[in-house]
Design a protein around this motif. Structure first.
Motif, PDB file in Angstrom:
ATOM      1  N   VAL A 433       1.482   0.381   0.313  1.00  0.00           N
ATOM      2  CA  VAL A 433       1.603  -0.221  -1.019  1.00  0.00           C
ATOM      3  C   VAL A 433       1.390  -1.718  -0.914  1.00  0.00           C
ATOM      4  O   VAL A 433       1.410  -2.304   0.187  1.00  0.00           O
ATOM      5  CB  VAL A 433       2.990   0.069  -1.649  1.00  0.00           C
ATOM      6  CG1 VAL A 433       3.145   1.549  -1.982  1.00  0.00           C
ATOM      7  CG2 VAL A 433       4.104  -0.391  -0.726  1.00  0.00           C
ATOM      8  N   LYS A 434       1.195  -2.358  -2.091  1.00  0.00           N
ATOM      9  CA  LYS A 434       0.959  -3.800  -2.145  1.00  0.00           C
ATOM     10  C   LYS A 434       2.017  -4.460  -3.033  1.00  0.00           C
ATOM     11  O   LYS A 434       2.608  -3.821  -3.902  1.00  0.00           O
ATOM     12  CB  LYS A 434      -0.439  -4.085  -2.713  1.00  0.00           C
ATOM     13  CG  LYS A 434      -1.573  -3.529  -1.858  1.00  0.00           C
ATOM     14  CD  LYS A 434      -2.915  -3.811  -2.510  1.00  0.00           C
ATOM     15  CE  LYS A 434      -4.073  -3.252  -1.668  1.00  0.00           C
ATOM     16  NZ  LYS A 434      -5.385  -3.505  -2.276  1.00  0.00           N
ATOM     17  N   VAL A 435       2.193  -5.764  -2.836  1.00  0.00           N
ATOM     18  CA  VAL A 435       3.122  -6.525  -3.669  1.00  0.00           C
ATOM     19  C   VAL A 435       2.653  -6.466  -5.120  1.00  0.00           C
ATOM     20  O   VAL A 435       1.464  -6.597  -5.409  1.00  0.00           O
ATOM     21  CB  VAL A 435       3.204  -7.990  -3.191  1.00  0.00           C
ATOM     22  CG1 VAL A 435       4.027  -8.838  -4.168  1.00  0.00           C
ATOM     23  CG2 VAL A 435       3.782  -8.072  -1.796  1.00  0.00           C
ATOM     24  N   GLY A 436       3.633  -6.228  -6.056  1.00  0.00           N
ATOM     25  CA  GLY A 436       3.322  -6.125  -7.472  1.00  0.00           C
ATOM     26  C   GLY A 436       3.034  -4.705  -7.929  1.00  0.00           C
ATOM     27  O   GLY A 436       2.960  -4.433  -9.135  1.00  0.00           O
ATOM     28  N   GLN A 437       2.891  -3.800  -6.986  1.00  0.00           N
ATOM     29  CA  GLN A 437       2.573  -2.414  -7.343  1.00  0.00           C
ATOM     30  C   GLN A 437       3.829  -1.693  -7.839  1.00  0.00           C
ATOM     31  O   GLN A 437       4.923  -1.855  -7.312  1.00  0.00           O
ATOM     32  CB  GLN A 437       2.004  -1.692  -6.119  1.00  0.00           C
ATOM     33  CG  GLN A 437       1.632  -0.244  -6.374  1.00  0.00           C
ATOM     34  CD  GLN A 437       1.037   0.434  -5.139  1.00  0.00           C
ATOM     35  OE1 GLN A 437       0.577  -0.255  -4.197  1.00  0.00           O
ATOM     36  NE2 GLN A 437       1.048   1.765  -5.127  1.00  0.00           N
ATOM     37  N   THR A 438       3.685  -0.892  -8.921  1.00  0.00           N
ATOM     38  CA  THR A 438       4.780  -0.069  -9.434  1.00  0.00           C
ATOM     39  C   THR A 438       4.770   1.262  -8.688  1.00  0.00           C
ATOM     40  O   THR A 438       3.721   1.900  -8.563  1.00  0.00           O
ATOM     41  CB  THR A 438       4.633   0.176 -10.933  1.00  0.00           C
ATOM     42  OG1 THR A 438       4.742  -1.071 -11.622  1.00  0.00           O
ATOM     43  CG2 THR A 438       5.722   1.119 -11.450  1.00  0.00           C
ATOM     44  N   VAL A 439       5.966   1.657  -8.229  1.00  0.00           N
ATOM     45  CA  VAL A 439       6.081   2.924  -7.515  1.00  0.00           C
ATOM     46  C   VAL A 439       7.115   3.805  -8.223  1.00  0.00           C
ATOM     47  O   VAL A 439       7.995   3.329  -8.953  1.00  0.00           O
ATOM     48  CB  VAL A 439       6.497   2.711  -6.047  1.00  0.00           C
ATOM     49  CG1 VAL A 439       5.416   1.994  -5.279  1.00  0.00           C
ATOM     50  CG2 VAL A 439       7.825   1.956  -5.968  1.00  0.00           C
ATOM     51  N   THR A 440       7.014   5.095  -8.013  1.00  0.00           N
ATOM     52  CA  THR A 440       7.968   6.042  -8.601  1.00  0.00           C
ATOM     53  C   THR A 440       8.832   6.638  -7.495  1.00  0.00           C
ATOM     54  O   THR A 440       8.447   6.626  -6.315  1.00  0.00           O
ATOM     55  CB  THR A 440       7.247   7.173  -9.348  1.00  0.00           C
ATOM     56  OG1 THR A 440       6.379   7.850  -8.436  1.00  0.00           O
ATOM     57  CG2 THR A 440       6.439   6.625 -10.508  1.00  0.00           C
ATOM     58  N   LYS A 441       9.942   7.148  -7.902  1.00  0.00           N
ATOM     59  CA  LYS A 441      10.892   7.738  -6.963  1.00  0.00           C
ATOM     60  C   LYS A 441      10.218   8.869  -6.193  1.00  0.00           C
ATOM     61  O   LYS A 441       9.613   9.757  -6.792  1.00  0.00           O
ATOM     62  CB  LYS A 441      12.117   8.257  -7.720  1.00  0.00           C
ATOM     63  CG  LYS A 441      13.230   8.801  -6.850  1.00  0.00           C
ATOM     64  CD  LYS A 441      14.416   9.178  -7.737  1.00  0.00           C
ATOM     65  CE  LYS A 441      15.598   9.645  -6.916  1.00  0.00           C
ATOM     66  NZ  LYS A 441      16.783   9.950  -7.792  1.00  0.00           N
ATOM     67  N   GLY A 442      10.329   8.839  -4.838  1.00  0.00           N
ATOM     68  CA  GLY A 442       9.742   9.873  -3.993  1.00  0.00           C
ATOM     69  C   GLY A 442       8.306   9.604  -3.598  1.00  0.00           C
ATOM     70  O   GLY A 442       7.738  10.365  -2.804  1.00  0.00           O
ATOM     71  N   GLN A 443       7.699   8.506  -4.083  1.00  0.00           N
ATOM     72  CA  GLN A 443       6.307   8.191  -3.743  1.00  0.00           C
ATOM     73  C   GLN A 443       6.235   7.663  -2.314  1.00  0.00           C
ATOM     74  O   GLN A 443       7.093   6.913  -1.853  1.00  0.00           O
ATOM     75  CB  GLN A 443       5.764   7.144  -4.716  1.00  0.00           C
ATOM     76  CG  GLN A 443       4.327   6.750  -4.447  1.00  0.00           C
ATOM     77  CD  GLN A 443       3.835   5.711  -5.458  1.00  0.00           C
ATOM     78  OE1 GLN A 443       4.336   5.659  -6.586  1.00  0.00           O
ATOM     79  NE2 GLN A 443       2.868   4.888  -5.051  1.00  0.00           N
ATOM     80  N   LYS A 444       5.168   8.038  -1.571  1.00  0.00           N
ATOM     81  CA  LYS A 444       4.980   7.561  -0.212  1.00  0.00           C
ATOM     82  C   LYS A 444       4.613   6.075  -0.237  1.00  0.00           C
ATOM     83  O   LYS A 444       3.713   5.661  -0.963  1.00  0.00           O
ATOM     84  CB  LYS A 444       3.848   8.339   0.474  1.00  0.00           C
ATOM     85  CG  LYS A 444       3.576   7.883   1.904  1.00  0.00           C
ATOM     86  CD  LYS A 444       2.389   8.648   2.499  1.00  0.00           C
ATOM     87  CE  LYS A 444       2.043   8.093   3.891  1.00  0.00           C
ATOM     88  NZ  LYS A 444       0.839   8.740   4.460  1.00  0.00           N
ATOM     89  N   ILE A 445       5.347   5.274   0.558  1.00  0.00           N
ATOM     90  CA  ILE A 445       5.078   3.829   0.603  1.00  0.00           C
ATOM     91  C   ILE A 445       4.664   3.378   1.999  1.00  0.00           C
ATOM     92  O   ILE A 445       4.283   2.225   2.200  1.00  0.00           O
ATOM     93  CB  ILE A 445       6.311   3.031   0.154  1.00  0.00           C
ATOM     94  CG1 ILE A 445       7.515   3.342   1.054  1.00  0.00           C
ATOM     95  CG2 ILE A 445       6.642   3.293  -1.307  1.00  0.00           C
ATOM     96  CD1 ILE A 445       8.731   2.457   0.771  1.00  0.00           C
ATOM     97  N   GLY A 446       4.736   4.281   3.004  1.00  0.00           N
ATOM     98  CA  GLY A 446       4.335   3.918   4.348  1.00  0.00           C
ATOM     99  C   GLY A 446       4.641   5.042   5.310  1.00  0.00           C
ATOM    100  O   GLY A 446       5.025   6.150   4.919  1.00  0.00           O
ATOM    101  N   VAL A 447       4.482   4.693   6.652  1.00  0.00           N
ATOM    102  CA  VAL A 447       4.696   5.671   7.702  1.00  0.00           C
ATOM    103  C   VAL A 447       5.730   5.122   8.679  1.00  0.00           C
ATOM    104  O   VAL A 447       5.694   3.940   9.045  1.00  0.00           O
ATOM    105  CB  VAL A 447       3.378   5.993   8.437  1.00  0.00           C
ATOM    106  CG1 VAL A 447       3.618   6.945   9.609  1.00  0.00           C
ATOM    107  CG2 VAL A 447       2.361   6.594   7.471  1.00  0.00           C
TER     108      VAL A 447
END
Length: 477
Positions: A433-447
């Motif tokens: 993900v990147k700074v400023g990006q909106t994410v939802t609960k349970g979304q993958k953001i990294g490894v």
């Protein structure tokens, strides 16, 4: 009182017949005595025949010992029962007879008097369904028993008001009025004679009427019951309980719901009473939820406080021996209307706003290290290791505010959930993900990885609320 009435002996007409007989015998024997005197014959003597209930028990040369014994019997009994009117229970008759030969006292007469004569007293029998229940000494005792029988189960003042005939129009809030009193059985009284020891005091009469008599009745077995506990609860021995239930023995297993025969005391008479009472009661307020799409989802606002109302309720209560068996509402009058509580509930959704309920930020795994002192320093979060796969998941909706390498944290992602909470994810192998990006609960953001100061592959997870570090375990399920 003369002896004839005191001893329950010869009625007045019998006395007349006896007197005529004595006069006749006197005339006959007098004439014969005059004739016999001329011929130097024996003189005439008198003996007294004693009868008890028309049974001849013997004869005496003098009737005075009979009267003396009865006087003594009544005097002795009078000392034991000083407040009772006593008399000899049996009918005693003494009949004289003129004989020409000298008689002898029958030694058994006085013994028979002692064996057969008893004392009885005037009493008032309280009859229940035409059968005597208790015996009392006087009409006054009967009245006292009847009054106590009722007032033992209700307030005496209320009973007096009932006798005065007060009606519902006099009833104020918080008061109770007795409108009817009846007895379950028909009670009458009867003047009778009874053994004085059968006459009860007012206190003992009330006790007997309340306790009643032993009667067999069915009992339904409840959970936890055993034969011994059932017997004990009904003042029985286990042997007596088995005698009442001949299909059981000491080893029988009883079941819940099974019916057994037990004995219990049943009152001879019970008091039914009807009561009217006025009670002021609260009326609970209702709560109304109004959805508002101008407020964020999860936000609530009370726009109107609820207020309880009040009403006056009139109840009619039926009691048996002071225990309520039925209660009905006669009328209700609202004196103050309740006010609803109104709550506005936000429905507006923001994808970047979290719900406040954090989800597990990994796919499985376990906590290998908790928050707290570790290796001489404070460990700010928790470590999650050995997941099913290495994907790192956003714990709640939010916006990415940091996504870069940061010293000992290694690759780090920080999410602001726009509700006062922030979560931090460290030691990632890679960031998705990147700074400023909106994410939802349970979304993958990294490894998951081992970048920065790490002893192996794991996720370091921290939680902040209003800028203060918190224990993640208080928010994770």
């Amino acid at each position: 009182m003369n002896r004839s009435s005191l001893y329950n002996s010869i009625p007045p007409n019998k006395y007349l017949q006896t007197s005529i007989a004595i006069l006749f015998l006197t005339f006959v024997f007098g004439a014969y005595a005059t004739f016999a005197s001329a011929e130097n014959k024996p003189s005439v003597h008198t003996i007294y025949h004693v009868y008890i209930n028309n049974e001849h028990i013997g004869s005496l040369l003098d009737d005075q010992p009979v009267y003396s014994y009865m006087d003594e019997l009544l005097e002795t009994s009078g000392e034991l029962f000083p407040d009772l009117t006593l008399q000899v229970a049996e009918k005693v008759k003494i009949i004289p007879e003129f004989v020409f030969t000298e008689g002898n006292d029958d030694e058994h007469v006085l013994e028979a008097l002692q064996d057969k004569l008893t004392v009885e007293a005037e009493s008032m029998a309280l009859m229940i369904n035409e059968k005597p229940a208790v015996y009392l000494a006087s009409e006054e005792d009967v009245k006292e028993v009847m009054e106590l029988l009722i007032t033992q189960y209700m307030d005496e003042k209320r009973y007096e008001q009932f006798l005065e005939g007060l009606d519902e129009s006099t009833l104020d809030v918080g008061e109770t009025l007795v409108t009817d009193v009846t007895l379950t059985e028909d009670i009458t009284e009867d003047l009778t004679l009874i053994a004085p020891d059968q006459i009860l005091s007012v206190k003992d009469a009330i006790k007997k009427l309340n306790k009643g008599v032993l009667e067999e009745k069915p009992y339904q077995v409840k959970e936890g019951d055993v034969l011994g506990s059932i017997a004990s609860a009904h003042d029985l021995t286990t042997a007596k309980l088995l005698e009442l239930n001949q299909d059981l023995n000491a080893d029988s297993v009883i079941r819940v719901g099974q019916k057994l025969q037990v004995t219990a005391y049943q009152p001879l008479v019970e008091v039914l009473s009807t009561h009217l009472s006025k009670v002021e009661e609260e009326i609970a307020f209702e709560t109304e939820i109004k959805e508002d799409d101008s407020m964020w989802k999860g936000e609530n606002k009370v726009t109107q406080e609820g207020q309880t109302g009040s009403q006056v309720t009139t109840y009619e209560t039926t009691q048996k021996n002071g225990n309520t068996v039925k209660r009905e509402v006669v009328s209700e009058e609202v004196t103050k209307e309740p006010v609803k509580k109104i709550i506005k509930k936000g429905t507006k959704e923001m994808p970047s706003r979290g719900s406040g309920q954090l989800g597990w930020p990994a796919v499985g795994g376990y906590i290998s290290s908790y928050q707290g002192n570790r290796w001489g320093r404070f460990h700010k979060g928790i470590d999650i290791a050995r997941p099913s796969n290495y994907n790192i998941l956003a714990a709640d909706n939010g916006k990415v505010v940091s996504a870069s390498y940061q010293g000992g944290y290694g690759n780090l992602v920080r999410i602001n959930h726009n509700n006062g909470m922030e979560t931090l994810y460290a030691h990632l192998a890679s960031i998705d993900v990147k700074v400023g990006q909106t994410v939802t609960k349970g979304q993958k953001i990294g490894v998951m990885g081992a970048t920065g100061n790490s002893t192996g592959i794991h996720l370091h997870f921290e939680v902040y609320e209003n800028g203060q570090l918190k224990n993640p375990m208080h928010y994770l399920k």
